[in-house]
Design an enzyme around this catalytic site. Structure first.
Site, short mmCIF file in Angstrom:
data_model
loop_
_atom_site.label_atom_id
_atom_site.label_comp_id
_atom_site.label_asym_id
_atom_site.label_seq_id
_atom_site.Cartn_x
_atom_site.Cartn_y
_atom_site.Cartn_z
N GLU A 163 14.35 70.10 13.33
CA GLU A 163 14.22 70.96 14.51
C GLU A 163 14.76 72.38 14.33
O GLU A 163 15.60 72.84 15.10
CB GLU A 163 14.91 70.29 15.71
N GLU A 268 8.93 59.57 14.55
CA GLU A 268 9.70 59.05 15.69
C GLU A 268 8.74 58.71 16.83
O GLU A 268 8.85 59.23 17.93
CB GLU A 268 10.73 60.10 16.16
C1 GLA Z 1 15.32 63.81 18.05
C2 GLA Z 1 16.08 63.40 16.80
C3 GLA Z 1 16.27 61.91 16.75
C4 GLA Z 1 16.74 61.36 18.08
C5 GLA Z 1 15.76 61.76 19.14
C6 GLA Z 1 16.15 61.17 20.46
O1 GLA Z 1 13.99 63.56 17.96
O2 GLA Z 1 15.43 63.80 15.63
O3 GLA Z 1 17.23 61.60 15.79
O4 GLA Z 1 18.01 61.84 18.38
O5 GLA Z 1 15.76 63.16 19.22
O6 GLA Z 1 16.45 59.83 20.37
#
Ligand code: GLA
Length: 378
Positions: A163, A268
């Site tokens: 990020e 994710e």
């Molecule tokens: C972001 C992070 C993850 C996690 C999510 C929320 O995407 O990369 O590690 O913390 O937020 O669960």
């Protein structure tokens, strides 16, 4: 009596073998994600320390049978693995790696550099003052060499930077950028590669389908590549909803990252079906009460109609992944079952969320079967 127990003794082995046959038949009939996508891409899952330490055997059974890649949900983040300057917590990670090796799974480390879940000592010279470039670079290098080095040859890929970009394509004004400057990103990749030359290295972020952000990341990666910085893949987080991303944006992003010669990892994935609290703000006085209820519309169970909507959404997204399985190397679900998802507490605490492929009773949902069907239909 004797006659009956004699008969029972004769029948017992027959009954037992019949039971075994029926159970194994049942198992063969039960499809698995990893078998369905074999040869296309890894199907991964995020695991927590509670599971790895043996406290949730039902989840572990699902993990073993359904998935062939693992990502730690939290326990390789800086605040967990390196909470104090001289303190590293390796115990859970060691167990994770042992489990992954026994199960022959592809393991991912998450994540080396991020603005969140990083303890404040990292950015301080002493207890009060912000660090300077050289000190912070030394702290980063030491962290990367210690963590990546320890799991060299075992953890197959690392989310090196998480990020770093805003949706408008600018680098986020984090303490990493403020104290070190833009090259904190390339330094992290170079050091991770030195610590384990065999590991795949990824840039991971959310909203990676947004065209401005996608184009900025593509440009940035090209610069890294022209300097010879090792980067192997892009992580698209995949915290998505029923209406976003559009399939066009999703596909265009996968193709754009593929054209860089990089693999794409859906890192994710969870598909939220709950309303978005940032929409529909009104002025009604009873609004807050009504809103609270409206924001948590399925406190007891997800209705069949919504299960269907979610299944179709999952299926259309997986069809895009399948179409580009030459670029997509892994799809990782962010949690084993709905009850464990972060969506139950974010962006509103206490909602009942349903974003994953298994329900709270550890049962596969209609979306699970819909995802598997995308392969059969090809
Ligand atoms: C972001 C992070 C993850 C996690 C999510 C929320 O995407 O990369 O590690 O913390 O937020 O669960």
């Amino acid at each position: 009596m004797q006659y009956r127990s004699g008969l029972l003794n004769i029948c017992k082995p027959i009954i037992l073998s019949l039971m075994l046959i029926f159970t194994s038949l049942g198992r063969e009939d039960q499809p698995t994600l990893k078998a369905a996508f074999e040869g296309k891409y890894y199907i991964g899952v995020a695991v927590n320390g509670y599971q790895i330490l043996g406290n949730d055997s039902k989840s572990m059974e699902i993990i073993k049978t359904q998935f062939n890649s693992l990502t730690p949900e939290n326990f390789t983040k800086w605040e967990r693995i390196h909470p104090e300057p001289d303190k590293y917590n390796f115990a859970v990670v060691d167990s994770f790696v042992k489990f992954g090796e026994q199960q022959n799974m592809f393991m991912v480390g998450h994540c080396l550099v991020w603005q969140f879940q990083t303890p404040s000592w990292v950015f301080k010279n002493d207890s009060k003052n912000l660090s300077d470039r050289d000190v912070l670079l030394a702290v980063l290098k030491d962290h990367i060499f210690t963590v990546v080095g320890r799991y060299k040859g075992k953890i197959g890929g690392w989310d090196v930077v998480n990020e770093a970009f805003s949706d408008d394509g600018k680098l986020k004004k984090t303490r990493w950028l403020g104290i070190i400057g833009e090259d904190y990103i390339e330094k992290a990749f170079v050091w991770a590669h030195e610590a384990d030359p065999g590991a795949e290295l990824y840039y991971n972020d959310y909203n990676m389908y947004v065209p401005e952000k996608r184009d900025a990341v593509v440009k940035f990666v090209r610069e890294l590549q022209s300097k010879g910085v090792p980067i192997h893949g892009i992580g698209m987080q995949g915290h998505w909803g029923l209406n976003y991303p559009s399939l066009e944006d999703l596909e265009a992003a996968i193709v754009a990252y593929g054209e860089l010669g990089l693999s794409v990892h859906i890192t994710e994935l969870d598909i939220n079906v709950l309303p978005d609290p940032f929409e529909n703000q009104g002025a009604d006085i009873t609004f807050r009460f009504k809103r609270r209820k409206a924001m948590n519309p399925y406190p007891d169970a997800l209705p069949d109609s919504m299960q269907m909507v979610q299944s179709e959404r999952y299926a259309e997204i997986f069809k895009v992944f399948n179409k580009h399985s030459d670029i997509v190397e892994r799809v990782t679900l962010w949690g084993v079952h709905d009850g464990l998802s972060w969506r139950n507490y974010w962006p509103i605490r206490g909602r009942t969320a349903y974003p994953l492929l298994f329900d709270r009773n550890y049962q596969p949902k209609p979306a699970f079967y819909a995802v598997i069907k995308t392969v059969k239909e090809e």
